[in-house]
Motif scaffolding. Structure first.
Motif, short mmCIF file in Angstrom:
data_model
loop_
_atom_site.label_atom_id
_atom_site.label_comp_id
_atom_site.label_asym_id
_atom_site.label_seq_id
_atom_site.Cartn_x
_atom_site.Cartn_y
_atom_site.Cartn_z
N THR A 3 0.74 -1.30 0.05
CA THR A 3 -0.17 -0.16 0.08
C THR A 3 0.99 1.30 0.09
OG1 THR A 3 -1.50 -1.14 1.35
CG2 THR A 3 -2.14 1.02 1.16
N GLY B 46 -19.45 1.72 -10.86
CA GLY B 46 -18.97 0.45 -10.21
C GLY B 46 -17.57 -0.16 -10.32
N ASN B 47 -17.37 -1.17 -9.57
CA ASN B 47 -15.89 -1.88 -9.79
C ASN B 47 -15.86 -2.78 -11.11
OD1 ASN B 47 -14.65 -0.78 -7.47
ND2 ASN B 47 -15.95 -1.89 -6.02
N PRO C 27 -13.11 -5.82 -12.45
CA PRO C 27 -12.04 -6.46 -12.00
C PRO C 27 -11.09 -6.65 -13.10
CG PRO C 27 -13.80 -7.75 -13.15
CD PRO C 27 -14.43 -6.40 -13.10
N VAL C 28 -9.77 -6.66 -12.78
CA VAL C 28 -8.55 -6.67 -13.38
C VAL C 28 -8.01 -8.21 -13.73
CG1 VAL C 28 -6.25 -6.07 -13.78
CG2 VAL C 28 -7.82 -4.52 -12.76
N GLN C 29 -8.08 -8.86 -14.76
CA GLN C 29 -7.89 -10.19 -15.15
C GLN C 29 -6.30 -10.34 -15.26
OE1 GLN C 29 -9.98 -11.91 -13.91
NE2 GLN C 29 -11.91 -11.26 -14.53
N VAL D 40 -2.57 -0.40 -8.92
CA VAL D 40 -3.51 -0.71 -7.82
C VAL D 40 -4.60 -1.60 -8.43
CG1 VAL D 40 -5.53 0.37 -7.13
CG2 VAL D 40 -3.18 1.55 -6.65
N ALA E 174 -2.96 -5.39 -7.80
CA ALA E 174 -2.75 -5.59 -6.57
C ALA E 174 -4.20 -5.61 -5.73
CB ALA E 174 -2.08 -4.52 -5.50
N PHE E 175 -5.02 -4.98 -6.19
CA PHE E 175 -6.42 -4.91 -5.20
C PHE E 175 -7.58 -5.50 -6.48
CE2 PHE E 175 -4.28 -1.23 -3.51
CZ PHE E 175 -3.73 -2.19 -2.56
N SER E 176 -7.47 -5.75 -7.68
CA SER E 176 -8.58 -6.27 -8.62
C SER E 176 -9.81 -5.32 -8.43
CB SER E 176 -8.46 -7.77 -8.64
OG SER E 176 -8.94 -8.05 -7.21
N SER E 177 -9.73 -4.15 -8.15
CA SER E 177 -10.80 -3.17 -8.24
C SER E 177 -10.47 -2.04 -9.04
CB SER E 177 -11.61 -3.43 -6.91
OG SER E 177 -11.05 -2.33 -6.37
N ASN F 81 -12.62 1.54 -9.97
CA ASN F 81 -14.05 2.27 -10.34
C ASN F 81 -13.64 3.70 -10.61
OD1 ASN F 81 -14.31 3.79 -7.82
ND2 ASN F 81 -14.17 1.70 -6.88
N MET G 158 -12.39 6.20 -7.69
CA MET G 158 -11.21 5.80 -6.92
C MET G 158 -10.34 7.09 -6.79
SD MET G 158 -9.54 3.12 -9.27
CE MET G 158 -8.39 2.59 -8.27
N SER H 80 -10.25 9.32 -3.63
CA SER H 80 -9.58 9.29 -2.05
C SER H 80 -8.19 9.03 -2.16
CB SER H 80 -10.45 8.08 -1.69
OG SER H 80 -9.85 6.79 -2.38
N ARG I 175 -8.92 3.76 10.09
CA ARG I 175 -8.03 3.67 8.99
C ARG I 175 -7.78 5.05 8.28
NH1 ARG I 175 -7.12 -0.96 4.72
NH2 ARG I 175 -5.86 0.48 3.29
#
Lengths: 383, 291
Positions: free
Chosen positions: B12, B118-119, B121-123, B208, B211-214, B216, B219, B222, B265
């Motif tokens: 991270t 929406g999210n 995915p990353v393949q 990103v 690593a986190f496969s999302s 949107n 993003m 933040s 967090r």
């Protein structure tokens, strides 16, 4: 020239607006109310989200009601007229529509409005006027407790979640659970409260409670923590968008225990986003089109023939809602509001497409939701 | 398990650091906060989604495509939103900030239109590969991310300190007018800076996604705010500060969760900043302005 053109367009737009306003009025579809002996005729008002951002809800609800109406009227015991009004999802509009139905249309009972925020405005007024009102899509806390005349057949999260937790615990013989929830959203927080309560009622050991926020993309730290505590199942109160990603990351970290989600997690989108990682998600839902039940399949077929697509939860809850009213009217014997209210309160074991429906003393729905799980990449009933 | 959490934190942190590098470059040279940086990063992430999931092409190609696309976006940002506002005495010093906020809103909605909300995915086959050292799992992706961030930092530091272009950039950062009087093509240097920062943001985006496969459209905001927090923490316009700040933030966020305080967090970033600024107002590596 320009001025004339402007005047012309202004006049045209006024005419168009007037025409639209005329169309937007109530459309009651009378179906020859013949006064046979022993046959109860009643007019039921409907307030629904017919236009605007949530028009799809209104459409599904109206479709479900009309399908039920034609079946009920065809059976010959009860004859129901529907007076349908649009609320556009606005509480003030819902209230004026309901007042019109109660005062000038003189309806025996009301179905709707669609949203909990609208319902909370309309229901107290209906209750004061002594008009029975039935919510078919309102799942917020405290709706049936508004008054004596207020009922609903839409199952709230607080009833659906315990059903799914119980089923999962039974199926996987779970003792230890981890809980994850979004702590910046009213809906997911309410889901968490229900999960915690369900876990405590079943004497489960809650090994950890982790939170996350909307739009977060990195859940690795929380999941690593959960993994080390080795829970048997994970209760996750998330909307599908975050939930699917959580599952994906959990699976890639080697967490292969089942997840139990709330209603926000119940979406085919989970399968799109998470792929195989979505397998093992368990959710409870009041309505499942694939249910292995003749009544359900007949309804799905009839609805599809009539409207071209599959009925959703809103259509099914509205459809059963009208059957509940019809049953109460039959027992009441005539279209008197108080008699209808008393008969509704007695509602027990109505065999609808949602399942076996009764009302408790508050007028809240009592039923067993269907518990679904994602298996081989699709939602299936958990037997 | 603590080791696993440490590795999570370093991953991270590496990503935060790369995002902050882009911020700090632009701030160092132009003295402006580029609010569109987070959205350019998001576009980089989406290029990863489109290349791998939609078109089924290999991940290395996604890096190339993301770098090129975000570099072009950086070029357009500079040409259309920043340059017209520069050197006009009558324009407020807040104008570039507002312009970049405008660009960020535009990009977020553009992404929503292009890719859907929406999210996504990353393949990629990389994300499943892992090594076990005892009970600790390390993912290849995590190693790759760490290596790329370190490599970026070394390359950037070397370029800034040792090459002619880097010297010109530092001269421009020091004083735009003087540098241009001494024959530095400041227009070009600024262009290079914004393009470079954006390309680095694009690379962070792909990482990103891996690593986190999302991914949107929302993003960017933040991560953008975190990047801002990091450069304040590390010292504005400072490469080492961006790296150190990113690592500190990533590790502290992860450790907070490991301690079981996941609700805090997002608060931790700002708590650290308040503490650091009380002790060292110029940031960890920042230099005191000559009074």
């Amino acid at each position: 020239m320009k001025v004339i053109f402007r005047m012309f367009t202004a006049v045209i737009s006024v005419i168009v607006l007037l025409a639209l306003a005329a169309c937007g009025g109530g459309d009651s579809n009378a179906s020859g109310s013949s006064e046979d002996s022993g046959k109860v005729s009643a007019k039921i008002g409907v307030v629904t989200f017919g236009s605007g951002s949530g028009a799809a809800y209104g459409e599904a609800i109206t479709n479900g009601l009309k399908l039920a109406q034609s079946e009920i009227n065809g059976q010959g015991d009860v004859n129901i007229d529907l007076a349908i009004e649009d609320s556009a999802g606005e509480p003030d509009q819902a209230l004026s529509a309901a007042q019109k139905l109660m005062n000038s249309e003189n309806v025996t009972g009301i179905i709707g409005p669609t949203l909990s925020t609208e319902f909370e405005v309309v229901a107290p007024v209906a209750d004061q006027n002594g008009v029975p009102i039935l919510g078919t899509s309102t799942t917020a806390q405290g709706i049936p407790q508004i008054g004596e005349y207020v009922f609903r057949d839409s199952i709230p999260e607080s009833l659906a979640i315990p059903a799914s937790v119980e089923k999962a615990v039974e199926e996987y013989d779970a003792k230890k659970v981890a809980i994850m929830y979004g702590n910046d959203d009213v809906f997911t927080k309410a889901g968490y409260d229900s999960m915690k309560e369900a876990a405590e009622d079943l004497d489960l050991d809650i090994v950890t409670t982790q939170t996350f926020q909307k739009g977060q993309s990195d859940y690795k730290a929380q999941l690593t923590k959960i993994k080390q505590l080795k829970p048997d199942i994970i209760l996750c109160s998330a909307l599908y968008n975050e939930g699917a990603v959580i599952m994906k990351q959990a699976r890639s970290q080697g967490i292969d225990v089942p997840f139990v989600g709330g209603n926000g997690f119940n979406s085919p989108e989970v399968i799109d986003i998470a792929g195989d990682a979505g397998n093992g998600l368990i959710v409870a839902t009041p309505w499942f089109t694939g249910k292995d039940d003749e009544k359900v399949q007949d309804f799905v077929k009839a609805y599809k023939d009539e409207y071209g697509d599959e009925p959703d939860q809103f259509a099914a809850q509205a459809y059963d809602g009208l059957y509940i009213i019809a049953d109460a009217l039959k027992n009441a014997g005539d279209d008197d509001r108080d008699k209808l209210r008393d008969a509704l309160a007695e509602t027990k074991d109505i065999n609808g497409v949602l399942g076996n429906i009764s009302f408790d003393e508050d007028g809240d729905v009592v039923m067993d939701p269907v518990v679904l799980t994602i298996k081989d990449g699709k939602f299936q009933e958990m037997k | 398990m603590l080791w696993e959490q440490l590795i999570n934190g370093i991953t991270t942190g590496s990503i935060y650091a790369i995002v902050a590098l882009g911020y700090t470059l632009v701030f160092g040279v132009l003295g402006i906060i580029n609010m569109a940086h987070g959205e350019i990063f998001m576009f980089g992430a989406f290029m990863g989604v489109v290349t791998t999931s939609t078109l089924g092409l290999p991940i290395w190609l996604a890096f190339v495509i993301a770098t090129v696309v975000t570099a072009i976006m950086g070029y357009l940002l500079e040409r259309l939103a920043l340059r017209p506002l520069r050197g006009k005495p009558e324009s407020s010093h807040l104008a570039p900030l507002i312009a970049t906020i405008g660009v960020s809103t535009f990009l977020e909605n553009l992404a929503d239109k292009l890719f859907g909300s929406g999210n996504h995915p990353v393949q990629n086959s990389l994300s499943e590969i892992r090594f076990s050292v005892g009970t600790v799992n390390i993912y290849l992706v995590q190693i790759v991310i760490f290596c790329i961030s370190v490599a970026l930092m070394i390359a950037l530091s070397y370029w800034l300190l040792k090459t002619k272009g880097g010297k010109a950039l530092r001269a421009t950062a020091e004083n735009l007018e003087t540098a241009s009087l001494l024959g530095v093509n400041t227009k070009r240097i600024i262009m290079i800076t914004v393009v470079l920062a954006s390309a680095i943001g694009g690379i962070a985006g792909i990482l990103v996604g891996m690593a986190f496969s999302s991914v949107n459209p929302q993003m960017g905001l933040s991560i953008g705010l975190k990047g801002l927090a990091i450069i304040i923490l590390g010292g504005m316009g400072n490469v080492k500060g961006a790296m150190a700040g990113g690592m500190i933030l990533g590790l502290s966020e992860t450790l907070i969760v490991a301690l079981g305080l996941s609700g805090y967090r997002d608060a931790i970033a700002f708590i650290i900043i308040i503490v650091i600024l009380l002790v060292r107002p110029q940031g960890i590596f920042g230099r005191k302005e000559a009074a």
